[in-house]
Motif scaffolding. Structure first.
Motif, PDB file in Angstrom:
ATOM      1  N   GLN A  17      32.430  90.243  40.141  1.00 29.76           N
ATOM      2  CA  GLN A  17      31.984  89.390  38.962  1.00 29.76           C
ATOM      3  C   GLN A  17      32.875  88.261  38.583  1.00 29.76           C
ATOM      4  O   GLN A  17      32.484  87.262  37.848  1.00 29.76           O
ATOM      5  CB  GLN A  17      31.427  90.257  37.713  1.00 29.76           C
ATOM      6  N   SER A  23      30.450  97.054  35.815  1.00 27.91           N
ATOM      7  CA  SER A  23      29.822  98.449  36.730  1.00 27.91           C
ATOM      8  C   SER A  23      28.343  98.384  36.580  1.00 27.91           C
ATOM      9  O   SER A  23      27.875  98.351  35.232  1.00 27.91           O
ATOM     10  CB  SER A  23      30.600  99.447  36.421  1.00 27.91           C
ATOM     11  N   THR A  30      29.179  97.316  40.396  1.00 26.82           N
ATOM     12  CA  THR A  30      29.670  96.138  41.021  1.00 26.82           C
ATOM     13  C   THR A  30      29.257  95.776  42.578  1.00 26.82           C
ATOM     14  O   THR A  30      28.248  96.696  42.945  1.00 26.82           O
ATOM     15  CB  THR A  30      31.177  95.917  41.110  1.00 26.82           C
ATOM     16  N   GLU A  63      37.719  99.902  38.908  1.00 28.92           N
ATOM     17  CA  GLU A  63      36.433  99.927  39.746  1.00 28.92           C
ATOM     18  C   GLU A  63      35.996 101.247  40.179  1.00 28.92           C
ATOM     19  O   GLU A  63      34.961 101.719  40.233  1.00 28.92           O
ATOM     20  CB  GLU A  63      36.278  98.824  40.662  1.00 28.92           C
TER      21      GLU A  63
END
Length: 673
Positions: free
Chosen positions: A157, A271, A273, A245
């Motif tokens: 992102q 998230s 992702t 992540e």
């Protein structure tokens, strides 16, 4: 006789005049007017654009996050296309005749005279085969470009992706982009498009009548070299980015971490992702369609687009404003009975816990709702219980100085404002004078209509860590080899709170982690100051929120973590934040006395259940019926075609049936039939 000679001179004069006019015209065409020279040169000289390599993106340690790899496009100028073997052409590119026709229609629609992409991103083998036989396909050519690759598959992102320029983008560019050109669509790729794309070059090539290249025109005297895009050095630390992540996998939410002394964003997790490599190559469209259909919205940049109630994480900010306005002191005592009586409303403390007599630091440490409801009412009622409009807007303006209710100006597209309501909003709902502080009491504890993005929450912590100011948050640390830093990122933004008022609030935030609501996330040897939040969500489990900075003195990192519909802030958000903080400050994660460890949080699935509303159900049912109807129509149409083919085959002489797959299935006729 004289008349004969006179006529001869007239005719000769006319002839001479005509010759002089022709000579003058030839002189004009060849010497003065260069249009015909250009027309002639275009018959032997082709102008090819040279696309530059897009600028790479690195993390703060110089590790490559995005790089380029070459790809090849087949281009066409429809007006120059002459008859050729389309079957062989389609075979070379692996397309069918229908696909060929569609591509040609699209190219003609764009422009019969200008080059456009016919087939994009062909393989190296296809390119080599096509290049060898290029002279057989007049009007077609090849073009090299570059596509992005992502070695770490992280920070999707943040990076964003590139795609083909749409009609709207082409129009806005005033002709700079053409169909088939690649541009940044989201993320940093979009916001820094003009820096990353570089400068195109031009190559003039001589070709013969068969479109075979014969070398550079005028030895390249009129060529211009392509200039590669600038290198971007991001502020992200890929170690904690990848850790974040992993910790947030199978969860919905966000992590934003900021370096307080610079405003540089260290961690930017959204998230769920996705792997950015999925949006590169010829399967990009199919992959994108699947991601768009994902109910958890992986394209949604939650750090700047998701709005969350801050919950109890808002309480330190409320205390700072109250002290600055003189309505409380650090020694102000409130007797908590497990609830707060606001008019005819009884607002409970969390789990109805009775805190007894609490001061400011104790109220922060144990997240006493009653204390901060009392603080809010003092702020709003300072001019009298009936004069709420003026004092409410004054409170709102003080809150806005911390960056709530407005865009912080992040160097990313689509940043949200959050929501910080004005008095006019409540006037519209309840009527002028129809509401009191008790009506909006939930704002004092970060609930109600108050909404913030994770970036705004992290920025508040950076402000507290700096004791009263923040630097504009940003994701790109420097641009180009000269490492240019924008001036706006070096300016301090003060929030109007005297530095003396921060210490009692910070004392309370340290106590939150040392022995308060987040004591299970204490980091051995590191003083972390934080605040848990359990932000209520209507008809759903509460959001787990935690904000913090560390170390207490000379802070290096400020962080906000939100895990949607996961429950208490101390249970999920606080441990996740503590792992990020320790990894950044120490480079490793130690064994905790509380027994928590990262792998437990990485493996835990907290994805909320997808709730389908009646309206959505009706739409899904309608779409399903529509698909069934279309499938039925297609089936009926195909059955009709098959029946007609079978009937036609039965009526043909037998010698023709062997080559028809439909009639081959018919029973063979016997000789006596």
């Amino acid at each position: 006789m004289n008349s004969f000679f006179e006529r001869r001179y007239v005719i000769a004069g006319i002839f001479i005049t005509f010759v002089l006019i022709l000579l003058a015209r030839l002189f004009y065409i060849q010497v003065i007017d260069d249009r015909y020279s250009l027309y002639a040169s275009r018959n032997v000289v082709r102008r090819f654009l040279k696309y530059p390599a897009r600028g790479p993106i690195l993390d703060r340690a110089g590790k490559i996050m995005v790089q380029n790899e070459p790809v090849y496009d087949i281009t066409v100028v429809p007006k120059q296309v002459q008859p050729f073997d389309t079957v062989e052409f389609c075979k070379l590119l692996g397309i069918d005749r229908e696909g060929f026709d569609k591509r040609m229609i699209k190219a003609r629609k764009y422009s019969p005279y200008r080059s456009s992409v016919f087939e994009k991103q062909v393989s190296a083998q296809q390119y080599a085969s096509f290049q060898e036989r290029l002279s057989e396909f007049p009007g077609f050519d090849t073009q090299q470009r570059s596509l992005r690759t992502y070695p770490d598959t992280a920070a999707a992102q943040f990076l964003g992706y590139i795609g083909e320029a749409t009609d709207a983008i082409i129009k806005r560019s005033n002709g700079y982009y053409s169909p088939g050109d690649y541009v940044g669509i989201t993320g940093v790729e979009k916001s820094y498009e003009t820096v990353l794309r570089g400068q195109r070059g031009v190559e003039n090539i001589m070709v013969d009548s068969r479109n075979v290249r014969k070398g550079r025109y005028a030895n390249g005297a009129f060529d211009t070299a392509a200039v590669a895009g600038e290198r971007l050095i991001s502020s992200l630390d890929m170690k904690i980015q990848k850790l974040g992540e992993k910790l947030m996998q199978n969860k919905v939410g966000s992590i934003v971490a900021i370096e307080p002394s610079t405003g540089e964003i260290l961690c930017y997790v959204s998230s769920p992702t996705y792997d950015p490599n999925l949006l590169v190559g010829r399967e990009r469209g199919n992959n994108a369609a699947k991601l768009y259909k994902d109910p958890y919205k992986p394209f949604f940049a939650r750090p700047v687009q998701a709005y969350y109630p801050p919950g109890s994480s808002f309480k330190p900010l409320s205390a700072l404003i109250a002290m600055e306005e003189g309505v409380i002191t650090p020694q102000t005592v409130y007797h908590c009975r497990g609830y707060y009586q606001a008019g005819n409303r009884r607002v409970p403390c969390f789990h109805h816990e009775v805190h007894g007599d609490v001061t400011l630091s104790g109220a922060v440490a144990h997240s006493c709702n009653g204390y901060f409801d009392m603080v809010f009412e003092k702020l709003i009622n300072r001019n009298g219980a009936r004069q709420t409009d003026t004092s409410f807007n004054y409170w709102r303006n003080n809150v806005a100085k911390f960056g709530l209710g407005t865009r912080l100006g992040l160097d990313m597209p689509s940043e949200g404002r959050g929501n910080l309501p004005k008095a006019a909003y409540y006037d519209k709902i309840y009527g002028k004078g129809g509401w009191r502080s008790s009506t909006v009491i939930s704002l004092g504890i970060g609930q109600g209509e108050l909404l913030a993005t994770p970036l705004q929450l992290a920025n508040i912590e950076a402000t507290i860590a700096n004791r009263g100011f923040y630097y504009k948050p940003h994701l790109i640390k420097s641009i180009g080899d000269k490492q240019v830093i924008k001036h706006e990122y070096t300016v301090r933004n003060y929030v109007g709170i005297d530095s003396q008022y921060f210490e009692p609030v910070i004392n309370g935030m340290q106590n939150v982690v040392d022995f308060g609501t987040a004591d299970g996330s204490k980091i051995p040897g590191i003083i972390m100051c934080g605040k848990t939040g359990t932000a209520e969500v209507k008809n759903r489990e509460s959001n787990s929120v935690f904000v913090a900075f560390a170390p207490r003195d000379n802070p290096k990192i400020a962080i906000a973590v939100v895990v949607e519909n996961a429950g208490q802030g101390a249970t999920w958000a606080a441990p996740i934040a503590s792992f990020i903080v320790e990894q950044y400050l120490r480079g490793s994660i130690s064994k905790r006395p509380s027994g928590i460890y990262p792998e437990y949080y990485m493996d835990k699935n907290l994805l909320p259940e997808i709730v389908i509303t009646p309206t959505q159900k009706a739409k899904l049912k309608a779409d399903s019926l529509k698909r069934l109807s279309l499938d039925s129509i297609r089936k009926q149409k195909q059955d009709s075609i098959n029946k007609a083919s079978l009937k036609s085959a039965q009526n043909k002489p037998r010698k023709h049936t062997a080559g028809n797959p439909l009639t081959a299935m018919l029973p063979k006729r016997k000789d006596n039939e």
